[in-house]
Design a protein around this motif. Structure first.
Motif, PDB file in Angstrom:
ATOM      1  N   GLY A 223     -27.306  -5.706 -15.254  1.00  0.00           N
ATOM      2  CA  GLY A 223     -25.989  -4.289 -15.685  1.00  0.00           C
ATOM      3  C   GLY A 223     -26.060  -3.350 -14.830  1.00  0.00           C
ATOM      4  O   GLY A 223     -25.429  -3.096 -15.183  1.00  0.00           O
ATOM      5  N   ASP A 224     -26.849  -3.192 -12.944  1.00  0.00           N
ATOM      6  CA  ASP A 224     -27.304  -2.113 -12.808  1.00  0.00           C
ATOM      7  C   ASP A 224     -26.642  -2.236 -12.244  1.00  0.00           C
ATOM      8  O   ASP A 224     -26.791  -3.127 -11.245  1.00  0.00           O
ATOM      9  N   LEU A 225     -25.807  -1.267 -11.735  1.00  0.00           N
ATOM     10  CA  LEU A 225     -25.344  -1.474 -10.013  1.00  0.00           C
ATOM     11  C   LEU A 225     -25.840  -0.437  -8.799  1.00  0.00           C
ATOM     12  O   LEU A 225     -26.183   0.380  -9.471  1.00  0.00           O
ATOM     13  N   GLN A 226     -25.508  -0.915  -8.085  1.00  0.00           N
ATOM     14  CA  GLN A 226     -26.061  -0.406  -6.907  1.00  0.00           C
ATOM     15  C   GLN A 226     -25.507  -0.069  -5.305  1.00  0.00           C
ATOM     16  O   GLN A 226     -25.474  -0.793  -4.806  1.00  0.00           O
ATOM     17  N   ILE A 227     -25.849   1.731  -5.009  1.00  0.00           N
ATOM     18  CA  ILE A 227     -25.437   1.324  -3.774  1.00  0.00           C
ATOM     19  C   ILE A 227     -26.117   1.846  -3.129  1.00  0.00           C
ATOM     20  O   ILE A 227     -27.157   2.775  -2.974  1.00  0.00           O
ATOM     21  N   PHE A 228     -26.414   1.329  -1.995  1.00  0.00           N
ATOM     22  CA  PHE A 228     -27.311   1.476  -0.833  1.00  0.00           C
ATOM     23  C   PHE A 228     -27.006   1.113   0.469  1.00  0.00           C
ATOM     24  O   PHE A 228     -26.808   0.635   0.872  1.00  0.00           O
ATOM     25  N   LYS A 229     -27.416   2.900   1.389  1.00  0.00           N
ATOM     26  CA  LYS A 229     -27.560   2.232   3.080  1.00  0.00           C
ATOM     27  C   LYS A 229     -28.462   1.653   3.434  1.00  0.00           C
ATOM     28  O   LYS A 229     -28.943   1.890   3.974  1.00  0.00           O
ATOM     29  N   GLY A 230     -27.777   0.348   3.601  1.00  0.00           N
ATOM     30  CA  GLY A 230     -29.535  -0.830   3.941  1.00  0.00           C
ATOM     31  C   GLY A 230     -29.052  -0.676   5.247  1.00  0.00           C
ATOM     32  O   GLY A 230     -30.203  -1.513   5.511  1.00  0.00           O
ATOM     33  N   ARG A 231     -27.904   0.237   5.901  1.00  0.00           N
ATOM     34  CA  ARG A 231     -28.195  -0.514   7.646  1.00  0.00           C
ATOM     35  C   ARG A 231     -29.776   0.935   7.871  1.00  0.00           C
ATOM     36  O   ARG A 231     -30.015   0.020   9.698  1.00  0.00           O
ATOM     37  N   TYR A 232     -29.923   2.087   7.482  1.00  0.00           N
ATOM     38  CA  TYR A 232     -30.166   2.905   8.166  1.00  0.00           C
ATOM     39  C   TYR A 232     -31.856   2.607   6.481  1.00  0.00           C
ATOM     40  O   TYR A 232     -32.735   2.493   7.333  1.00  0.00           O
ATOM     41  N   SER A 233     -32.172   1.892   6.203  1.00  0.00           N
ATOM     42  CA  SER A 233     -33.105   2.134   4.844  1.00  0.00           C
ATOM     43  C   SER A 233     -34.404   0.769   4.987  1.00  0.00           C
ATOM     44  O   SER A 233     -33.030  -0.451   5.263  1.00  0.00           O
TER      45      SER A 233
END
Length: 290
Positions: A223-233
């Motif tokens: 049920g958790d939504l995640q916004i993640f800057k995966g291009r830099y991390s």
């Protein structure tokens, strides 16, 4: 087109969201403003925002059954690649991250195989989600991927599966956990380890060598939504010990028209569509490898 009949229950997007905690249909609601502020703080701090319990508790089993049923359509990946989504590059010295390949064994169900009436399609197509994520990212607007396959993905993992260290092709990823592994499957990431024009290969090599100083762990819940800057991390999902882990990935970009490359699409999803071939020459200009 969908090749296997998967039973899904037509659902309205707002009926799935815990709108008491996240009133995404009421842009001026102070409760929503507080949630956005918290997400912005996480993104500013380490490029990651966890929106806990985004999906209503009584709707989580429905989405879990939906992604479990669709998971039979997943293409299983057993390829070895570097954190940059390509094979080892012999132009770099031994031990360099661009030569360090590792195996990933997850499965993917692409958008063109997911019924349009599915709950996860409704969530993705809801303008409320796009507006909420845009506000969290302090963006004027966000656009769905133009990629007919990558726009909506179910990433599915069973016992022994692993998603190894990598960067994303897009600046950020929005994901929703629908099934959580009984053991294993934690999300690890290295916040902002690189930036446009600076790959920071030394730090990436340290992480690949097992150094954990830059590594954070996020144990996501259903049920958790995640916004993640995966291009830099740099990030990975640890091996699944038991059970299954399903994560839905919603593809948004700041600019319209995002389509993955032919090479990466073919490698990860086993096929390409005409849209990928037509867009092949429109690549990133930020100086970073995919």
């Amino acid at each position: 087109m969908l090749t296997t009949e998967i039973p899904v229950t037509p659902l309205d997007a707002l009926s799935l969201v815990d709108i008491a905690r996240y009133p995404i249909h009421e842009p001026q609601n102070p409760v929503l403003a507080s949630a956005i502020a918290e997400a912005r703080a996480g993104l500013a701090r380490d490029g990651c925002a966890r929106i806990s319990g985004y999906i209503r508790e009584d709707a989580r089993d429905t989405l879990a059954r939906e992604t479990e049923g669709l998971s039979v359509l997943a293409l299983k990946s057993h390829e070895e690649y570097t954190p940059y989504g390509s094979g080892p590059d012999a132009g770099f010295p031994e031990g360099h991250p661009r030569r360090r390949a590792h195996r990933t064994t997850s499965g993917s169900v692409t958008r063109d195989l997911i019924p349009m009436e599915a709950g996860i399609q409704q969530l993705y197509n809801s303008p409320h989600l796009a507006h909420f994520v845009a506000a969290c990212l302090e963006a004027d607007a966000l656009h769905q991927f133009a990629d007919p396959m990558r726009g909506l993905i179910i990433n599915t993992m069973g016992a022994g599966n692993v998603l190894n260290w990598h960067f994303d092709a897009n600046e950020f990823i929005v994901s929703l956990m629908t099934r959580r592994a009984s053991t294993g499957g934690q999300f690890e990431y290295c916040p902002n380890i690189r930036k446009p024009g600076d790959e920071n290969f030394d730090a990436v090599r340290d992480v690949l060598d097992g150094k954990h100083d830059l590594v954070k762990v996020l144990d996501l819940q259903v049920g958790d939504l995640q916004i993640f800057k995966g291009r830099y991390s740099l990030h990975r999902v640890l091996p699944i010990g038991s059970g299954h882990r399903d994560t839905v990935i919603f593809g948004f970009a700041r600019q319209p028209g995002f389509i993955g490359s032919v090479e990466s699409t073919l490698r990860v999803y086993g096929r390409v569509m005409r849209a990928h071939i037509d867009a092949e020459n429109r690549r990133h200009s930020d100086g970073l490898a995919d």
